[in-house]
Each structure stands twice: as C-alpha cells, then as structure tokens.
Design an enzyme around this catalytic site. Sequence first.
Site, PDB file in Angstrom:
ATOM      1  N   LYS A 100       0.847  -1.208   0.000  1.00 44.57           N
ATOM      2  CA  LYS A 100       0.000   0.000   0.000  1.00 44.57           C
ATOM      3  C   LYS A 100       0.877   1.251   0.000  1.00 44.57           C
ATOM      4  CE  LYS A 100      -0.230  -0.197   5.056  1.00 44.57           C
ATOM      5  NZ  LYS A 100      -1.057  -0.612   6.212  1.00 44.57           N
ATOM      6  N   TYR A 117      15.135  31.331   3.826  1.00 44.24           N
ATOM      7  CA  TYR A 117      14.016  32.116   4.366  1.00 44.24           C
ATOM      8  C   TYR A 117      14.169  32.302   5.871  1.00 44.24           C
ATOM      9  CZ  TYR A 117      11.458  31.272   0.007  1.00 44.24           C
ATOM     10  OH  TYR A 117      11.063  31.239  -1.305  1.00 44.24           O
TER      11      TYR A 117
HETATM   12  C1  PLP Z   1      -0.242  -1.534   6.884  1.00 51.30           C
HETATM   13  C2  PLP Z   1      -0.751  -2.777   7.501  1.00 51.30           C
HETATM   14  C3  PLP Z   1       0.105  -3.849   7.757  1.00 51.30           C
HETATM   15  C4  PLP Z   1       1.608  -3.769   7.576  1.00 51.30           C
HETATM   16  O1  PLP Z   1       2.181  -3.158   8.723  1.00 51.30           O
HETATM   17  P1  PLP Z   1       3.766  -2.959   8.873  1.00 51.30           P
HETATM   18  O2  PLP Z   1       3.907  -2.404  10.234  1.00 51.30           O
HETATM   19  O3  PLP Z   1       4.157  -1.975   7.823  1.00 51.30           O
HETATM   20  O4  PLP Z   1       4.399  -4.277   8.683  1.00 51.30           O
HETATM   21  C5  PLP Z   1      -0.445  -5.028   8.236  1.00 51.30           C
HETATM   22  N1  PLP Z   1      -1.778  -5.121   8.457  1.00 51.30           N
HETATM   23  C6  PLP Z   1      -2.635  -4.096   8.243  1.00 51.30           C
HETATM   24  C7  PLP Z   1      -4.084  -4.281   8.529  1.00 51.30           C
HETATM   25  C8  PLP Z   1      -2.149  -2.899   7.773  1.00 51.30           C
HETATM   26  O5  PLP Z   1      -2.999  -1.873   7.574  1.00 51.30           O
END
Ligand code: PLP
Length: 368
Positions: free
Chosen positions: A34, A256
């Site tokens: 994601k 700045y």
């Molecule tokens: C993003 C997510 C993960 C992965 O988590 P990490 O800490 O990046 O390994 C696992 N499960 C769910 C439901 C998530 O939203």
Amino acid sequence: MLRARARIDLGAIERNCRRLDAAAGDAALCAVVKGDGYGHGAVPAARAALAGGATWLAVATANEASALREAGIDARLVDLGALSPDELDVALQADADVVAWTSGLLDAVAARGGGRVHIKLDTGMGRLGTRDPAEATALARRAVDDPALTLAGLLTHFATADDLGDGFLDEQLARFVDWATPLKRDRPNLVLHAANSAATLREPRAHFDLVRCGVAIYGLDPFGRDPAEQDLEPAMTLTSYVAAVKGVQPGESAGYGRRFVAEEPATLATVPIGYADGVRRGLTNNADILIGGRRRPLAGTVSMDNVTALVDDDVSELDEVVLIGEQDGERVLAEEWAARLGTINYEVTCGISARVPREYGPDDGLEA
Ligand SMILES: *Cc1c(COP(=O)(O)O)cnc(C)c1O
C-alpha cells in the site's frame, strides 16, 4: 545527473522478504505494498517481494489493487482497507479478497456478484473490525452459508507490536485466539492472520497462517532502530547533487527567515531538493546530508526546492549528495530523519513525493 531521485534496490526488498519469510516459520508471507509500496513503487516492490518468497500481496485501497492487476501481477491479493460501495466494485473487479466486519459489508459484496472475504475482529486497535466476537462469528457463518461469498480468512491487527515493552499485544493475541481457534477447527482451510512486521519479528505466537509485512520488506525497522539489528537492508537511497557552492562572511545568512547566520567565514552548498520532494521543513538546521562520504549539517531553512548545507573546501559543484542512504561507508537512515522529526520511518519514505523519480535496480548496477 538528476536534480533528485530515489534509487530503489529491488535486491534488498527480495532479500528482506526472504528474511521475513524465514522468520515467519510455517506461515506464508503477505507483502504489504500500500501507499505506493511505502514510497518505493508498488509494482516493482510487489514483483521483488514475490521473487523473495511472498505468496500474497496486500493493499489498502481499491485503486492500488487495480494498479497491480493492470501491471499483470496475478498473485493472491487482499485489500485491507475500508472500501466505499464504489470502491468495493473496483476491488472485486481486481479479484482482490476484501475485509468485512458488518453484515452490510457482506450484503454489499454479495450484491456485487460475490467474492472472497476475511472477517475482522477488532481486538484493540479501535479502527476497523467488530469488537464483538459473537458478531464476528455470526458474520463468518453467514459468509460460509451464502453461496455468493467465500470465507477466506479471519484477521485482526495489533496496536502496539512496535513497542517492545508493551503487554497489550498479548491481550489482543488472546482475544484473537479465543475467537478464531474454534472457527479454524471447523474449517482448517481458513487463513488466520494478525502479524504486521513488528509482530512477525518479535512474537512467533502471532504468526498463524499468514504474516502481513510492510515496513520491514523495505528494510525499515518496525521498532525505529537500526534495521541492521534485524538483518534488514534499507532499499531506498535518496540523492541529489551540489548545484552551487558559495562562501559566506560573518553576518551573512542562508534561506528564508535567516535561520542560519554565519558567525565565521564558511562555505555553503545549495542542493536542489526541498519539501516538495519530501525533505520536510522540520529538518531545518536539524539534519545531515552526505557529500564525499561525510556528514554535512543542513544550515538554513528547508525550502520547497532547495536546501543549504555547511561544507568544506572539498565540495564541488555537481558532487553527488545522499540525503537518505549510504555513501562511501557513511549512512543516514530514514529512522534518523524520523527521530529528528518526531515521526516514524514509514512517514519518511511515504512522504518522498511523486516529483522524485524512482530508479530501480540492484544498487551495484547503478551509476552514482
Ligand atoms: C499496513 C498494515 C500492515 C503492515 O504493517 P507494517 O507495520 O508496515 O508491517 C499489516 N496489516 C494491516 C491491517 C495494515 O494496515
């Protein structure tokens, strides 16, 4: 020479996945891609993860699911996020498994021709999922009984797995086990999953059938420490170059708001990367960049397109600058930025903006 780029070492992602797959024992590895692969690029990251032994992929949005399919990736895919009715259409079209925690969501999946669903128990994260194990069980039964639905899995998500001293993970784990174990006994093919990267690395009892690893596959440490402690290799190197070198006299300033004023004669390098690229303004006078294998302190305000750093006479125009990553044995980790900014490494790499081109390869093959 590019103004700014993020080199992504796909070999590192592949090796990190092998490492996590081994840590997960008998559980399968789901690579979470994601957020455009936590800023690394979802499609190349997904391919590298699959090469490294991941057998599932996970995303958070429907468009992320479609993008993987459009790239020709046909691995098992679960969409972990909340989906509006319109987004549910898109996710199911992409043949993604979806997560449900209300009968309305199951109705919506069935009304769209059905699909594979995972029922989520909220054991303490307090976001998505039902808090009521009896309701979750009823939903699981409903999914089994409805010919349009396939009950594929049962899941939960931990709130404190990254906090090594915290006992709440044990409480969440106990709630999940109490709920999911009888269902799994009746239906051994159900895929139980709970662990994120941190839980995968610290708690074998949380592995179940599948672990969902995101941050660690990119070589970022889920505990915010040096990834080397977990045998993880950072995959992203953020680079720029020295666009200008100039001397400053006492009383002259840079940037700045004149947040840097020279007290003695000094040399400043201007590097054309800024907060529009994800170099956050909170790093003003609060980070080191690497030039010639040495740390150089940022001096003056981070602006949208430039930063300035205090350097010595050894620095020349067109020298390579590493902002995150390694240069001649010296390193700046995303974890260091996170500590300086009061945030987490996840936000650092997700924040490297689309303005920064990603370049892929095993690192060895790339010119500096
Ligand atoms: C993003 C997510 C993960 C992965 O988590 P990490 O800490 O990046 O390994 C696992 N499960 C769910 C439901 C998530 O939203």
